[in-house]
Write a protein that holds these residues in place. Structure first.
Motif, PDB file in Angstrom:
ATOM      1  N   VAL A  31     -90.733  51.995  -4.341  1.00  0.00           N
ATOM      2  CA  VAL A  31     -90.042  52.213  -5.611  1.00  0.00           C
ATOM      3  C   VAL A  31     -90.806  53.273  -6.383  1.00  0.00           C
ATOM      4  O   VAL A  31     -91.969  53.563  -6.105  1.00  0.00           O
ATOM      5  CB  VAL A  31     -89.920  50.917  -6.440  1.00  0.00           C
ATOM      6  CG1 VAL A  31     -89.093  49.880  -5.714  1.00  0.00           C
ATOM      7  CG2 VAL A  31     -91.296  50.354  -6.803  1.00  0.00           C
ATOM      8  N   MET A  32     -90.116  53.863  -7.363  1.00  0.00           N
ATOM      9  CA  MET A  32     -90.697  55.016  -8.039  1.00  0.00           C
ATOM     10  C   MET A  32     -91.681  54.659  -9.145  1.00  0.00           C
ATOM     11  O   MET A  32     -92.642  55.372  -9.401  1.00  0.00           O
ATOM     12  CB  MET A  32     -89.583  55.878  -8.636  1.00  0.00           C
ATOM     13  CG  MET A  32     -88.580  56.405  -7.618  1.00  0.00           C
ATOM     14  SD  MET A  32     -89.338  57.514  -6.410  1.00  0.00           S
ATOM     15  CE  MET A  32     -89.531  56.413  -5.025  1.00  0.00           C
ATOM     16  N   THR A  33     -91.456  53.543  -9.836  1.00  0.00           N
ATOM     17  CA  THR A  33     -92.356  53.111 -10.904  1.00  0.00           C
ATOM     18  C   THR A  33     -92.574  51.605 -10.779  1.00  0.00           C
ATOM     19  O   THR A  33     -91.686  50.872 -10.317  1.00  0.00           O
ATOM     20  CB  THR A  33     -91.784  53.421 -12.306  1.00  0.00           C
ATOM     21  OG1 THR A  33     -90.581  52.670 -12.502  1.00  0.00           O
ATOM     22  CG2 THR A  33     -91.491  54.911 -12.458  1.00  0.00           C
ATOM     23  N   PRO A  34     -93.730  51.081 -11.185  1.00  0.00           N
ATOM     24  CA  PRO A  34     -94.015  49.650 -11.034  1.00  0.00           C
ATOM     25  C   PRO A  34     -92.984  48.702 -11.648  1.00  0.00           C
ATOM     26  O   PRO A  34     -92.703  47.653 -11.054  1.00  0.00           O
ATOM     27  CB  PRO A  34     -95.393  49.500 -11.684  1.00  0.00           C
ATOM     28  CG  PRO A  34     -96.042  50.823 -11.475  1.00  0.00           C
ATOM     29  CD  PRO A  34     -94.938  51.821 -11.645  1.00  0.00           C
ATOM     30  N   PRO A  35     -92.403  49.001 -12.830  1.00  0.00           N
ATOM     31  CA  PRO A  35     -91.410  48.060 -13.354  1.00  0.00           C
ATOM     32  C   PRO A  35     -90.199  47.854 -12.439  1.00  0.00           C
ATOM     33  O   PRO A  35     -89.452  46.899 -12.625  1.00  0.00           O
ATOM     34  CB  PRO A  35     -90.982  48.708 -14.684  1.00  0.00           C
ATOM     35  CG  PRO A  35     -92.175  49.499 -15.104  1.00  0.00           C
ATOM     36  CD  PRO A  35     -92.715  50.054 -13.827  1.00  0.00           C
ATOM     37  N   GLN A  36     -90.021  48.754 -11.451  1.00  0.00           N
ATOM     38  CA  GLN A  36     -88.907  48.605 -10.525  1.00  0.00           C
ATOM     39  C   GLN A  36     -89.229  47.684  -9.344  1.00  0.00           C
ATOM     40  O   GLN A  36     -88.362  47.415  -8.518  1.00  0.00           O
ATOM     41  CB  GLN A  36     -88.478  49.984 -10.006  1.00  0.00           C
ATOM     42  CG  GLN A  36     -87.935  50.899 -11.084  1.00  0.00           C
ATOM     43  CD  GLN A  36     -87.646  52.302 -10.578  1.00  0.00           C
ATOM     44  OE1 GLN A  36     -87.372  52.519  -9.415  1.00  0.00           O
ATOM     45  NE2 GLN A  36     -87.728  53.284 -11.471  1.00  0.00           N
TER      46      GLN A  36
END
Length: 522
Positions: free
Chosen positions: A433-438
Motif C-alpha cells: 500500500v502507498m501510505t500506512p493508514p491504508q
C-alpha cells in the motif's frame, strides 16, 4: 491557485524482474519491440475463484488480477508507483489540499456502449467509499459531486497525506462502472461486470473458468504503457482464466502447454520450471504475510493473549515451512516494505520474531488463558497459509495452547472471516500500500477489527502531515504502538512466481499479471 497533480508523494525503489533466477520484482515476458502478433486466446491457470468480479468488494489478490482487465480507475499507478491520470484527463488540487477536481476524458465508452460521464464516476466512487475498508478509514467524510458532464469534484474536510494514492490503489480498487449498475448493486456487489477496460466480461462458468473477450471499442491513452497507466491494447481475442485449485495440476498444465500462464506455483517447482526451455519464470515481490487476530470477539480480544501468541512465534520456521526456500521470503519487522524508502522502519524490532516460550507462558498466565481452543482459518488454495498454520499450531502446543485448524476453500474462508464469532485468527498476504493508514488491518471495518484510540489518533496525525519528514516520524510512533497492540503478527515478506510459455510475449507483472499488450505466437 490550483496546481496540476502528476506525481505521487511517495516513490518506491522497484527491483527489475527476471526469468531464470530468484531476483524479485516486476517483469515483462518476451520482446515487446516490433509489431506483435494479434488474435488467438490466452489460457491462464489461476489458483482460486474470486467471490465476485466487482473490484469494490474485496481486497483478495485474485479479484485484483482478474478485474483490472475489465474495470479502470480515474487515476492509476505507473511502474514507479506514481499516481497518473487514467479515466481523468487531469486533476486539479486546491492550495489547502481539501478539494480535488477530476477533469474526465471525453469519448470513453463502457462495454455496453454508454459514454463515461461524471454521474457514473460519482455513483461508482460513492459505492466504493461505502464498501472499501481503506476508504472508510482514510476518507470517511469525502464527498463526490458532479460539476458538469465531464467534471467531478472530491472534497475532504482536511488535507490527507497521499490521498490520491487511495484512489489509485490496486487492492479493493475504485473501479468505475455505469451509474445504474453502481446504484443497483446489492450487498454482495454488482451482478453485471461492465467497465471501460481493454477486455470485456463474457462468461463465468463456476469452478471452471472466467472468460474475457477483446473490447473492440476500447479508447486507449496514447502515452507509453507503464504499470497500470498508458497505452493498453487487447492483442488476443479471448482470455480464459481457468480455475485450477490444485497446484500440481497447474504445474503439469504449464509444462504440457495446456496453459499459457500459471500463477501461484509452488516454490519446490521453481528450479524445474526455470530449466524448462519452453517456459519463462517471472518472480515478483508480493507483500507481507500476517497472522491476523480477531480482536472483536473470543480470546484475542485480550491484548495480553495476542502478545503471548506473538512471543511464541518463530517466524523463520514458519516462513520456511510456508515457502520451503529462502529465495521466496525474507524476515523483516517493518509493516511497510523496506523498498518504500520513505516508510522503512525497524521500530518494534525487539518485539518481532521473539520466539521466547517462557515469555509466552508468562503472558498466557497474565491473560488468564484457561485452555480454550483457538480456531485458525486456513486454505489449501494458498499453500503458504495452510503450511504456516501447521507450524504455528505446533509452536503453540509447546507453550500449552490448544489450536484447531479449520481448512476450507478460499471463498468460504472469506465468508467465515467476516463473522467475529466464527474464528480466532487467520493467515493472509497483504499487498503493498502507498501510505500506512491504508494498511487493511488498521481498519475497524476489516476482519480483525482494530479498535485502539492511540492508533486512531496517530493515523489522524499522519494523515494531517505537511511534510514527508513529519509523516515518517509519526509512522515510527504508530509502528511502535502496533507492536504493543498487535493488530497482526508480522511473519515476513514473500515472493511469488509465474510460469509463462515462450509463446507469450509482452506480459508484465505489476502487483499481479497484466494481460493487455500481451500477445501469443501461433
Amino acid at each position: 491557485m490550483k496546481k496540476m497533480i502528476s506525481f505521487l508523494l511517495l516513490t518506491l525503489l522497484i527491483i527489475a524482474g527476471c526469468s531464470d533466477d530468484s531476483t524479485p520484482g516486476t517483469g515483462s515476458t518476451g520482446d515487446t519491440q516490433g509489431t506483435p502478433e494479434k488474435g488467438g486466446q490466452l489460457n491462464v491457470a489461476i489458483n482460486t475463484q474470486p467471490a465476485t468480479l466487482d473490484p469494490h468488494m474485496s481486497t483478495a489478490t485474485i479479484l485484483t488480477e482478474v478485474s483490472r482487465h475489465i474495470f479502470e480507475q480515474i487515476v492509476a499507478l505507473d511502474s514507479s508507483y506514481q499516481v497518473q491520470p487514467m479515466l481523468a484527463e487531469s486533476i486539479d488540487e486546491s492550495d489547502d489540499g481539501t478539494q480535488y477536481t477530476f477533469n474526465l476524458r471525453q469519448g470513453v465508452k463502457f462495454h455496453n456502449g454508454k459514454e463515461l460521464k461524471a454521474e457514473d464516476v460519482v455513483a461508482s466512487l460513492e459505492k466504493w467509499k461505502n464498501i472499501s475498508s481503506k476508504a472508510k478509514t482514510v476518507i470517511p467524510d469525502a464527498t463526490f459531486t458532479e460539476i458538469d458532464e465531464y467534471t467531478v469534484e472530491m472534497k475532504i474536510p482536511n488535507r490527507i497525506y497521499g490521498v490520491l494514492t487511495l484512489l489509485a490503489d490496486n487492492g479493493q480498487a475504485a473501479g468505475i462502472m455505469p451509474k445504474e449498475i453502481a446504484e443497483s448493486a446489492g450487498p454482495t456487489g454488482a451482478t453485471e461486470y461492465i467497465g471501460t477496460g481493454p477486455f470485456k466480461f463474457a462468461e463465468w462458468k463456476q469452478d471452471q473458468y472466467i472468460h474475457l473477450t477483446k473490447n473492440e471499442d476500447y479508447v486507449s491513452l496514447e502515452t507509453p504503457s507503464d504499470g497500470l497507466t498508458g497505452k493498453k491494447e487487447a492483442l488476443v481475442d479471448d482470455i480464459y482464466l481457468n480455475i485450477v485449485s490444485d497446484a500440481s495440476t497447474r504445474v503439469a498444465g504449464i509444462q504440457s502447454g495446456q496453459y499459457d500462464i500459471a500463477i501461484t506455483l509452488p516454490p519446490d517447482n521453481f528450479q524445474m520450471l526455470s530449466n524448462n526451455s519452453n517456459l519463462k519464470t517471472e518472480m515478483a515481490l508480493k507483500g507481507n504475510i500476517g497472522f491476523v487476530y480477531n480482536k472483536a470477539d473470543r480470546v484475542f480480544a485480550n491484548e495480553k493473549m495476542r502478545q503471548a501468541f506473538n512471543a511464541a512465534l518463530d517466524t523463520e520456521s514458519i516462513m520456511l515451512a510456508a515457502f520451503s526456500d529462502e529465495a521466496f521470503y525474507r524476515i523483516n519487522p517493518g509493516y511497510m516494505l523496506q523498498e518504500q524508502v520513505d516508510w522503512a522502519s525497524e521500530v518494534g524490532n525487539d518485539r518481532y520474531n521473539v520466539k521466547d516460550p517462557e515469555l509466552a507462558k508468562q503472558l498466557l498466565q497474565e491473560a488468564g488463558y484457561n485452555g480454550e481452543t483457538i480456531k485458525i482459518l486456513a486454505t489449501r488454495e494458498y499453500e503458504y497459509m495452510y503450511n504456516s498454520a501447521v507450524v504455528i499450531k505446533e509452536l503453540m502446543k509447546e507453550v500449552g495452547v490448544n489450536v484447531e485448524i479449520e481448512v476450507v476453500d478460499w471463498a468460504t474462508l472469506l465468508d467465515l472471516r467476516s463473522d467475529p464469532t466464527k474464528f480466532d485468527a487467520f493467515i493472509t498476504g497483504f499487498p503493498l500500500v502507498m501510505t500506512p493508514p491504508q494498511l487493511l488491518y488498521l481498519s475497524p471495518n476489516w476482519p480483525g477489527w482494530t479498535n485502539d484510540e492511540e492508533i486512531t489518533q496517530l493515523i489522524a496525525q499522519l494523515n494531517a502531515s505537511a511534510t514527508s519528514e513529519e509523516a515518517k516520524a509519526t509512522w515510527d510512533q504508530l509502528q511502535d504502538r502496533m507492536y504493543d497492540y498487535l493488530p497482526i503478527s508480522k511473519l515476513g515478506d514473500y515472493y511469488e512466481y509465474y510460469g509463462v510459455s515462450n509463446k507469450v510475449n509482452g506480459m508484465t507483472i505489476f502487483d499481479g499479471m497484466i494481460l493487455w499488450n500481451t500477445s501469443k505466437a501461433k
